[in-house]
Design a protein around this motif. Structure first.
Motif, PDB file in Angstrom:
ATOM      1  N   VAL A  41       0.288 -12.997  15.880  1.00 49.12           N
ATOM      2  CA  VAL A  41      -1.147 -12.916  15.617  1.00 49.12           C
ATOM      3  C   VAL A  41      -1.850 -14.166  16.122  1.00 49.12           C
ATOM      4  O   VAL A  41      -2.872 -14.089  16.808  1.00 49.12           O
ATOM      5  N   LEU A  42      -1.264 -15.337  15.829  1.00 56.25           N
ATOM      6  CA  LEU A  42      -1.897 -16.590  16.242  1.00 56.25           C
ATOM      7  C   LEU A  42      -1.937 -16.708  17.762  1.00 56.25           C
ATOM      8  O   LEU A  42      -2.949 -17.135  18.331  1.00 56.25           O
ATOM      9  N   ALA A  43      -0.824 -16.302  18.423  1.00 57.64           N
ATOM     10  CA  ALA A  43      -0.789 -16.398  19.890  1.00 57.64           C
ATOM     11  C   ALA A  43      -1.859 -15.492  20.494  1.00 57.64           C
ATOM     12  O   ALA A  43      -2.581 -15.896  21.417  1.00 57.64           O
ATOM     13  N   ILE A  44      -1.989 -14.271  19.980  1.00 56.35           N
ATOM     14  CA  ILE A  44      -2.968 -13.327  20.536  1.00 56.35           C
ATOM     15  C   ILE A  44      -4.386 -13.840  20.301  1.00 56.35           C
ATOM     16  O   ILE A  44      -5.227 -13.836  21.213  1.00 56.35           O
ATOM     17  N   LEU A  45      -4.645 -14.327  19.081  1.00 55.97           N
ATOM     18  CA  LEU A  45      -5.984 -14.868  18.783  1.00 55.97           C
ATOM     19  C   LEU A  45      -6.295 -16.061  19.686  1.00 55.97           C
ATOM     20  O   LEU A  45      -7.393 -16.175  20.239  1.00 55.97           O
ATOM     21  N   ALA A  46      -5.302 -16.932  19.854  1.00 52.51           N
ATOM     22  CA  ALA A  46      -5.536 -18.137  20.655  1.00 52.51           C
ATOM     23  C   ALA A  46      -5.856 -17.771  22.098  1.00 52.51           C
ATOM     24  O   ALA A  46      -6.757 -18.364  22.705  1.00 52.51           O
ATOM     25  N   TRP A  47      -5.152 -16.789  22.651  1.00 51.61           N
ATOM     26  CA  TRP A  47      -5.437 -16.394  24.026  1.00 51.61           C
ATOM     27  C   TRP A  47      -6.807 -15.742  24.151  1.00 51.61           C
ATOM     28  O   TRP A  47      -7.521 -15.964  25.124  1.00 51.61           O
ATOM     29  N   GLY A  48      -7.183 -14.936  23.142  1.00 51.01           N
ATOM     30  CA  GLY A  48      -8.517 -14.334  23.142  1.00 51.01           C
ATOM     31  C   GLY A  48      -9.584 -15.411  23.158  1.00 51.01           C
ATOM     32  O   GLY A  48     -10.526 -15.383  23.963  1.00 51.01           O
ATOM     33  N   VAL A  49      -9.425 -16.404  22.281  1.00 46.97           N
ATOM     34  CA  VAL A  49     -10.401 -17.497  22.192  1.00 46.97           C
ATOM     35  C   VAL A  49     -10.430 -18.288  23.501  1.00 46.97           C
ATOM     36  O   VAL A  49     -11.496 -18.625  24.020  1.00 46.97           O
ATOM     37  N   LEU A  50      -9.247 -18.532  24.075  1.00 47.38           N
ATOM     38  CA  LEU A  50      -9.178 -19.329  25.305  1.00 47.38           C
ATOM     39  C   LEU A  50      -9.920 -18.628  26.444  1.00 47.38           C
ATOM     40  O   LEU A  50     -10.729 -19.248  27.148  1.00 47.38           O
ATOM     41  N   LEU A  51      -9.682 -17.320  26.625  1.00 49.04           N
ATOM     42  CA  LEU A  51     -10.338 -16.592  27.711  1.00 49.04           C
ATOM     43  C   LEU A  51     -11.850 -16.615  27.516  1.00 49.04           C
ATOM     44  O   LEU A  51     -12.613 -16.849  28.458  1.00 49.04           O
ATOM     45  N   LEU A  52     -12.294 -16.380  26.257  1.00 46.85           N
ATOM     46  CA  LEU A  52     -13.738 -16.373  26.000  1.00 46.85           C
ATOM     47  C   LEU A  52     -14.331 -17.775  26.178  1.00 46.85           C
ATOM     48  O   LEU A  52     -15.458 -17.920  26.651  1.00 46.85           O
ATOM     49  N   VAL A  58     -14.550 -20.775  34.006  1.00 47.91           N
ATOM     50  CA  VAL A  58     -13.825 -19.702  34.682  1.00 47.91           C
ATOM     51  C   VAL A  58     -14.155 -19.687  36.176  1.00 47.91           C
ATOM     52  O   VAL A  58     -13.359 -19.235  36.990  1.00 47.91           O
ATOM     53  N   ASN A  59     -15.340 -20.258  36.530  1.00 49.38           N
ATOM     54  CA  ASN A  59     -15.715 -20.346  37.946  1.00 49.38           C
ATOM     55  C   ASN A  59     -14.743 -21.193  38.753  1.00 49.38           C
ATOM     56  O   ASN A  59     -14.583 -20.994  39.950  1.00 49.38           O
ATOM     57  N   VAL A  60     -14.135 -22.172  38.096  1.00 51.98           N
ATOM     58  CA  VAL A  60     -13.188 -23.033  38.787  1.00 51.98           C
ATOM     59  C   VAL A  60     -11.874 -22.284  39.029  1.00 51.98           C
ATOM     60  O   VAL A  60     -11.143 -22.557  39.970  1.00 51.98           O
ATOM     61  N   LEU A  61     -11.607 -21.298  38.158  1.00 52.36           N
ATOM     62  CA  LEU A  61     -10.309 -20.628  38.211  1.00 52.36           C
ATOM     63  C   LEU A  61     -10.302 -19.358  39.045  1.00 52.36           C
ATOM     64  O   LEU A  61      -9.297 -19.014  39.644  1.00 52.36           O
ATOM     65  N   LEU A  62     -11.411 -18.621  39.038  1.00 49.24           N
ATOM     66  CA  LEU A  62     -11.406 -17.271  39.615  1.00 49.24           C
ATOM     67  C   LEU A  62     -12.574 -17.017  40.550  1.00 49.24           C
ATOM     68  O   LEU A  62     -13.602 -17.677  40.479  1.00 49.24           O
ATOM     69  N   HIS A  63     -12.402 -15.994  41.381  1.00 47.87           N
ATOM     70  CA  HIS A  63     -13.504 -15.444  42.169  1.00 47.87           C
ATOM     71  C   HIS A  63     -14.469 -14.747  41.197  1.00 47.87           C
ATOM     72  O   HIS A  63     -14.025 -14.085  40.265  1.00 47.87           O
ATOM     73  N   PRO A  64     -15.801 -14.898  41.399  1.00 47.13           N
ATOM     74  CA  PRO A  64     -16.739 -14.317  40.418  1.00 47.13           C
ATOM     75  C   PRO A  64     -16.571 -12.804  40.223  1.00 47.13           C
ATOM     76  O   PRO A  64     -16.925 -12.279  39.178  1.00 47.13           O
ATOM     77  N   GLY A  65     -16.018 -12.123  41.212  1.00 45.70           N
ATOM     78  CA  GLY A  65     -15.840 -10.671  41.102  1.00 45.70           C
ATOM     79  C   GLY A  65     -14.897 -10.258  39.985  1.00 45.70           C
ATOM     80  O   GLY A  65     -14.911  -9.101  39.565  1.00 45.70           O
ATOM     81  N   TYR A  66     -14.086 -11.174  39.490  1.00 50.37           N
ATOM     82  CA  TYR A  66     -13.080 -10.785  38.489  1.00 50.37           C
ATOM     83  C   TYR A  66     -13.349 -11.369  37.111  1.00 50.37           C
ATOM     84  O   TYR A  66     -12.521 -11.260  36.222  1.00 50.37           O
ATOM     85  N   ILE A  67     -14.550 -11.972  36.961  1.00 48.81           N
ATOM     86  CA  ILE A  67     -14.816 -12.628  35.681  1.00 48.81           C
ATOM     87  C   ILE A  67     -14.955 -11.600  34.555  1.00 48.81           C
ATOM     88  O   ILE A  67     -14.532 -11.850  33.426  1.00 48.81           O
ATOM     89  N   GLY A 121     -10.543 -10.982  26.871  1.00 44.88           N
ATOM     90  CA  GLY A 121     -10.763 -11.901  25.754  1.00 44.88           C
ATOM     91  C   GLY A 121     -11.203 -11.153  24.503  1.00 44.88           C
ATOM     92  O   GLY A 121     -10.631 -11.343  23.420  1.00 44.88           O
ATOM     93  N   PHE A 122     -12.205 -10.281  24.660  1.00 39.40           N
ATOM     94  CA  PHE A 122     -12.687  -9.512  23.498  1.00 39.40           C
ATOM     95  C   PHE A 122     -11.582  -8.598  22.961  1.00 39.40           C
ATOM     96  O   PHE A 122     -11.405  -8.460  21.752  1.00 39.40           O
ATOM     97  N   PHE A 123     -10.829  -7.984  23.870  1.00 44.46           N
ATOM     98  CA  PHE A 123      -9.773  -7.070  23.433  1.00 44.46           C
ATOM     99  C   PHE A 123      -8.705  -7.818  22.631  1.00 44.46           C
ATOM    100  O   PHE A 123      -8.308  -7.394  21.546  1.00 44.46           O
TER     101      PHE A 123
END
Lengths: 261, 344
Positions: free
Chosen positions: A21-32, A40-49, A56-58
């Protein structure tokens, strides 16, 4: 190889679902967090944001649902029963994987991704050509005014018609960061941008040499500048190439989104 | 310090791009595992071994599972009497020939669309050929782990058209072992490996819908945890290789027509990254390695890798895995070399 059906001591039975549960919550929070802070602009092409915030929400909803279930079960029976799952084979010992996921997510919350700088460009080889292994240009606009072309536009134009003399005398006005290439004489620097197609793993640098009136030490590496000048042809490193004869270098702030597309 | 920062940025970039796809793969595989009855599928498979292998290879479009999810499904298919050609075709092709992997590969390599189509096409071809080769062995049981072999129906001596259904049930009844009578369709077997016995049918299909949904949720979390752990290790390897290994070394290896293919196949085997996200891993090598070697990575990794071998050992004997490994390895190498010499 272990199976998750491997018996866990009953008093530690609550630990695995809690870690999950903690791992899933932490990843959700991190993505958001990456999305909301714009990192996220530093990490990805804007088309995939959109993929990132949807995931993250899921993850956040899944984590909250499982947290509720976990707390409810803990209160109700004071200990958890293993779920009757179809036997699932796994490579890692139970708890190891969720622990790793949680640790990386927590680290990610502390870490601020930095856009790549000239050291990566030097390592990956900054060029004014797109080599065969590089991705091919997506769009080509031949009718733009020379002074409206960005560095990437220039490189793509050169890629289609590589004769430098064809562009001599045209006006140039480009923005990018500076690289001090060791192979260039002291009065030259490289004005560059990173191009991204998917994520930071595939960014590659493109750039044009700039001829200065003095030493390049006035313009430190990794600073952002707008270079205005005229295109000339010069032979550098036994290779005839297009160079910007700088008339003006104006310092500009580092853009929010460091990549070009 | 800067190097570490770059490696970490790369690492998180790979993870942030891959996790949505991993989530999607896990979501689909959990939903389909719990809602699709593969017994109906087996009844629809053509009798011709080549066609059966092809159909098996294409089932991935119905079961978008990666290489961890496909072993349990293939095991259920085998135990329920699916033709060997179909089961092997499914085992090798399903992790690649499915819509989610296609989309993920497209996302990563949309500027080199030929790589996306070559990946799917070559995987389909190789899986079908290997499935066909395995169909020459009419009785797969000597290649299986004893517990699985015991749970498999005895193959027919001379399969006669129209009678197969009847004979199938006779075969099940004639097996030795301990059975519980009074079940709906056939007696339930009590002895043997309990895990294998539980897999003779998809146990979740018997349960009411709310229970199935809960199981689906639990299965998702289990797969997410397992595959997420491997994704993290894989991304770490990719980031470290890109930042720490000198460019000359990587280029020297990556630009050789043969050395690049061998290097990428070894990497595919060792890193064991999930097929839904392996294209992002390959992408980080796109500027330094030949197209053929990237293709070899994308075809071979989902078929055989270290993690997968551990899973395959729960179904097959070592001999069968060696055959699979050699056949898949040779054909992948050949396909990649042809691409390097004539296309890339």
């Amino acid at each position: 190889m272990t199976t998750s059906a491997k018996p866990i001591a009953p008093r530690f039975l609550w630990l695995q679902p809690l870690l999950d549960v903690l791992a899933i919550l932490a990843w959700g929070v991190l993505l958001l967090k990456y999305w909301l802070t714009g990192k996220v602009n530093v990490l990805l092409h804007p088309g995939y944001i959109w993929l990132v915030y949807c995931a993250g929400f899921f993850l956040l909803s899944l984590g909250l649902y499982k947290l509720g279930q976990f707390l409810w079960q803990m209160r109700r029976s004071n200990r958890l029963r293993p779920t009757a799952m179809p036997a699932h084979f796994s490579l890692f010992p139970a708890g190891w994987s969720s622990g790793l996921l949680l640790a990386v997510a927590l680290f990610g919350l502390q870490f601020t991704p930095q856009p790549f700088a000239s050291d990566v460009a030097l390592n990956r080889g900054v060029t004014d050509t797109l080599t065969m292994t590089r991705s091919q240009p997506q769009a080509f606009r031949g009718n733009t005014r020379p002074e409206d072309r960005s560095i990437v536009d220039w490189v793509r134009t050169l890629n289609v018609y590589p004769e430098p003399d064809a562009y001599a005398g045209q006006k140039a006005s480009v923005e990018g960061f500076t690289i001090h290439l060791p192979s260039l004489p002291d009065s030259y620097l490289m004005i560059s941008r990173f191009v991204i197609t998917c994520c930071a793993a595939d960014v590659y640098p493109v750039g044009l040499p700039v001829k200065l009136s003095g030493s390049r030490s006035t313009y430190p590496a990794d600073e952002w500048f707008r270079v205005e000048g005229q295109m000339i042809t010069e032979t550098i490193d036994n290779k005839r190439q297009l160079v910007i004869q700088a008339e003006r270098l104006q310092s500009i702030p580092k853009p929010e989104n460091p990549y070009d597309y | 310090m800067n190097q570490i920062n770059n490696a970490l940025t790369l690492f998180f970039s790979l993870l942030v791009e891959a996790i949505p796809f991993l989530l999607l793969g896990v979501l689909f595989s959990s939903a389909l595992l719990l809602f699709v009855d593969e017994r109906r599928l087996i009844q629809l498979v053509p009798k011709n071994p080549l066609l059966a292998a092809l159909v098996g290879s294409l089932i991935g479009f119905l079961f978008p599972v990666c290489e961890c999810g496909n072993v349990p499904v293939a095991r259920r298919l085998i135990v329920q009497g699916a033709p060997g050609a179909m089961a092997i075709g499914f085992l090798l092709a399903a992790p690649t020939v499915n819509p989610i992997v296609f989309w993920a590969t497209w996302t990563a390599f949309r500027d080199q669309p030929e790589l996306v189509f070559l990946r799917v096409g070559c995987s389909l071809l190789i899986a079908t050929i290997i499935g066909w080769v395995f169909s020459t062995q009419a009785d797969l049981r000597p290649l299986m782990q004893p517990s699985i072999a015991r749970a498999m129906p005895v193959p027919l001596e001379k399969p006669a058209k129209g009678k197969s259904k009847n004979q199938d049930s006779t075969a099940t009844l004639l097996q030795s072992g301990t059975f519980m009578l009074g079940q709906k369709e056939q007696p339930f077997r009590l002895d043997g490996n309990p895990a294998a016995a539980a897999l003779t049918a998809n146990p979740a299909l018997e349960k009411p819908l709310p229970d199935r949904l809960r199981l689906m949720m639990d299965n998702m979390i289990q797969e997410l945890r397992e595959l997420g752990g491997i994704l993290i290790l894989g991304s770490a390897v990719a980031a470290i290789v890109q930042i720490a290994v000198p460019r000359e070394v990587v280029l020297g290896l990556g630009q050789g027509q043969i050395s690049s293919i061998v290097a990428m196949m070894v990497l595919a085997c060792v890193v064991s990254i999930c097929s839904t996200v392996d294209s992002f891993f390959a992408l980080s090598f796109a500027s330094t390695f030949t197209t053929g070697s990237l293709l070899a990575f994308l075809i071979f990794g989902p078929m055989i890798d270290l993690k997968n071998i551990a899973l395959l050992l729960s179904v097959f004997r070592t001999r069968a895995i060696v055959y699979l490994f050699l056949l898949a390895g040779q054909m992948t190498f050949l396909a990649a070399l042809l691409v390097n010499l004539y296309i890339g």
